[in-house]
Structures are given as structure tokens and as C-alpha cells.
Design a protein around this motif. Structure first.
Motif, PDB file in Angstrom:
ATOM      1  N   SER A 102       0.877  -1.051   0.091  1.00 19.77           N
ATOM      2  CA  SER A 102      -0.066  -0.094  -0.003  1.00 19.77           C
ATOM      3  C   SER A 102       1.045   1.284  -0.043  1.00 19.77           C
ATOM      4  O   SER A 102       1.707   1.562   0.853  1.00 19.77           O
ATOM      5  N   HIS A 129      -3.401   7.376   3.102  1.00 21.08           N
ATOM      6  CA  HIS A 129      -2.121   6.721   3.406  1.00 21.08           C
ATOM      7  C   HIS A 129      -0.921   7.721   3.320  1.00 21.08           C
ATOM      8  O   HIS A 129      -0.491   7.846   2.180  1.00 21.08           O
ATOM      9  N   ASP A 177       3.355   0.544   3.081  1.00 19.06           N
ATOM     10  CA  ASP A 177       3.403  -0.572   3.894  1.00 19.06           C
ATOM     11  C   ASP A 177       4.352  -1.520   3.485  1.00 19.06           C
ATOM     12  O   ASP A 177       4.117  -1.915   2.158  1.00 19.06           O
ATOM     13  N   HIS A 219       4.432  -0.002  13.722  1.00 25.34           N
ATOM     14  CA  HIS A 219       3.641  -1.587  14.042  1.00 25.34           C
ATOM     15  C   HIS A 219       4.742  -2.502  14.121  1.00 25.34           C
ATOM     16  O   HIS A 219       4.613  -3.717  13.935  1.00 25.34           O
ATOM     17  N   ASP A 256       3.010  -6.598  13.878  1.00 25.19           N
ATOM     18  CA  ASP A 256       1.490  -6.041  13.835  1.00 25.19           C
ATOM     19  C   ASP A 256       1.186  -5.377  14.968  1.00 25.19           C
ATOM     20  O   ASP A 256      -0.225  -5.462  14.963  1.00 25.19           O
ATOM     21  N   TYR A 284      -2.091  -7.928  10.365  1.00 27.98           N
ATOM     22  CA  TYR A 284      -1.516  -7.524   9.244  1.00 27.98           C
ATOM     23  C   TYR A 284      -0.039  -7.166   9.533  1.00 27.98           C
ATOM     24  O   TYR A 284       0.266  -6.129  10.028  1.00 27.98           O
ATOM     25  N   HIS A 286       3.459  -6.060   8.920  1.00 28.07           N
ATOM     26  CA  HIS A 286       4.146  -5.313   7.979  1.00 28.07           C
ATOM     27  C   HIS A 286       4.862  -4.027   8.764  1.00 28.07           C
ATOM     28  O   HIS A 286       4.576  -4.016   9.923  1.00 28.07           O
ATOM     29  N   HIS A 299       5.175  -0.199   8.643  1.00 24.19           N
ATOM     30  CA  HIS A 299       4.624   1.079   7.928  1.00 24.19           C
ATOM     31  C   HIS A 299       5.753   2.159   8.228  1.00 24.19           C
ATOM     32  O   HIS A 299       6.261   2.414   9.386  1.00 24.19           O
TER      33      HIS A 299
END
Length: 304
Positions: A150, A172, A176, A231, A256, A262, A264, A266
Motif C-alpha cells: 500500500s 495513507h 506498507d 507496527h 503487527d 496484518y 508489515h 509502516h
């Protein structure tokens, strides 16, 4: 040659021979210890000259060193700043390059889940920067598949910005980067960076988060950027506020937290407004518009 000349030459030769015989024992005594010295100690200093000898630069074998930044075993290209030209690996300044802050900042609007319309400033991708996310080097490996799940969308129309039932915010402002849990997250050096990054905060923000302050030269101007690693499963042990870290250093591990389910990283880049010292700001405010402006990460990340 006349007889007289031959007699004079013969006399000179005999004198030299006699002097050589007289000094030969002392010469032998001087030479013998030198011969028995180890080879490394038998170097003879060159004669002094009035002309200064040229300095010798040691050249490493090709492929033995990295002239840019080594990140996750990958040698990055030199970190050329905005206003500089990358010519075969060399950063060449463009005469009189000045970055106009007003020309870089754009205004956009989106509608939040509550129905409230928000007008905000941001820094979109510059037209001279590649659009393809896979052209860039990130804080985590990107072997196989696409690097970004993303991307940055604050420059898109309201209807094209990211929304979802499980998302608390619209739009956003970062990217990500999906990776397995526990993947090391390393400091990404920015193009045109000056000095080493400084740790601003370690704790809860976007889940477990590490914030770094990195200074970048753009044209004739120095700008401070706030870099957010969010995250995380955990921050690196011993990482504390005010610490300086080198590019490539591990600052945390993919997880996460704050985005359960999720896994990942950020990664978000925000340019700090002129006159603001983020080290003096309340951490809860550093991502507000009055303090920092979201920036497309492609503007500052090194590319492959």
C-alpha cells in the motif's frame, strides 16, 4: 694518450686503490650487520629532494568496497541531494540550486469516516523521481514480489484514497512493506543526508514505533525529516531517545502491533516545519500538520 698523461692516470688509480684498501675493513663491518637484518628492516630511506613527492592514494580492488551506503548487504548509490546530478555515481552540484518550499508543498482534501472534510498540506512525489516503488531501497529486504503493498496516496483525489472497515484513518501518508514477523528493520539512509540519524522516540504511537530525525540537504537548504517505523513487533534492544544511529543499523523488527493480523512495516516520512525542534515537541503532536508535513517517501529514499 701521451706518456705523461698515462703516468698521471696511473698515479690517481693507485691512490684510489690504496684508500679503498685502508677503508675496506670498516665498510665490511658496516655492511655485515645490515645484511643480517630482517628484510623488513633493511629499507633504505630515499634521498631528500627539494620537490615534494606526490601523495599516493590506495585504490581498493573493484568490488571490495562500497562508495555509497551499505544496507542489508546491498551497496546503495551515492546519496545525491535535490539540486545535484548523479553522473555515473558522482554527485555534481547544479549551480545556484535553490529549493522553493512553496513549490514543493501541495494542498489536498479528503473526507474522513465521520464525514468531516479535512484540508491538509503534503509533499507529493517530484516529477524527476521514479514512480515505480520497486526502484527504491527500503528498510527491509524486498526479494521476490512487489516491495509495497500500500503506497502513498495523499496526493490522489478523495475517492481514490485508502479506506477500509478496519482502518481508523483515511488516506495513507507512508508505505506498507509486508515481511515475515521478526524481520530486522534497518535505518534507511536518505539521499542528501547530513550526519547520522537521531532517535526521537521509542514507544507506542503507530503500535510499537521508532521515530528518527534525519537532516537532508536539498539544493542550498537543510531540511529536517521525521521518519516513522511503525507496527513493530519490538524495538531494538538498547535504543533510546537522543541516541545517534548509523545507516544500516537495526532499529526494530517487523510485527503487527496496532494493526493486529496484518504483519508489515509502516514506513512514513514527514518534513518538519521550519523553526520546529521535534525534540522539544510533545510526541502526540509530532505528526500533526502544525509540526510536520507528510512527504512521499520516494522523494528521499535511495533508488537502485
Amino acid at each position: 694518450m701521451t706518456a705523461g698523461m698515462r703516468e698521471r692516470v696511473s698515479g690517481v688509480a693507485q691512490g684510489v686503490t690504496k684508500r679503498a684498501r685502508r677503508w675496506s675493513p670498516w665498510v665490511a663491518l658496516a655492511v655485515v650487520p645490515w645484511v643480517w637484518l630482517p628484510a623488513r628492516d633493511r629499507a633504505v630511506a630515499p634521498l631528500a629532494t627539494s620537490a615534494r613527492a606526490p601523495e599516493v592514494t590506495h585504490i581498493e580492488p573493484e568490488g571490495a568496497r562500497c562508495d555509497g551506503v551499505l544496507l542489508a548487504d546491498e551497496c546503495l548509490h551515492p546519496r545525491c541531494a535535490v539540486g545535484e546530478l548523479d553522473l555515473d555515481g558522482f554527485c555534481l552540484p547544479t549551480a545556484g540550486a535553490v529549493v522553493d518550499e512553496g513549490a514543493m508543498v501541495a494542498t489536498n482534501v479528503h473526507t474522513e469516516r465521520t464525514g468531516r472534510r479535512v484540508i491538509y498540506e503534503h509533499i507529493p512525489r517530484r516529477p524527476d523521481v521514479p514512480e515505480d516503488y520497486d526502484r527504491f531501497v527500503y528498510p527491509v529486504p524486498t526479494a521476490g514480489g512487489r516491495a509495497v503493498s500500500s503506497g502513498y496516496d495523499l496526493d490522489r483525489p478523495d475517492s481514490q484514497q485508502r479506506r477500509g472497515a478496519g482502518l481508523s484513518a483515511t488516506g495513507h501518508g507512508g508505505v506498507d512493506l509486508p515481511q515475515p514477523r521478526g524481520t530486522p528493520v534497518r535505518v534507511a539512509a536518505l539521499r542528501g543526508e547530513q550526519g547520522d540519524p537521531e532517535v526521537v522516540y521509542v514507544g507506542r504511537l503507530f503500535g510499537t514505533t521508532v521515530l528518527l530525525r534525519q537532516v537532508v540537504r536539498e539544493g542550498d537548504t537543510l531540511w529536517t525529516y521525521l521518519i516513522l517505523y511503525g507496527h513493530l513487533d519490538a524495538a531494538a534492544q538498547g535504543l533510546t531517545r537522543g541516541m545517534f544511529v548509523r545507516p544500516g543499523a537495526v532499529v526494530g523488527f517487523v510485527g503487527d502491533t496496532g494493526a493486529e493480523g496484518y504483519v508489515h512495516l509502516h514506513y512514513e516520512v514527514r518534513r518538519v516545519r521550519a523553526g520546529i525542534d521535534v525534540m522539544r515537541e510533545d510526541i502526540a503532536r509530532v505528526t500533526e500538520q502544525e509540526v510536520s508535513v507528510p512527504c512521499d517517501p520516494r522523494n528521499v529514499l535511495p533508488w537502485r
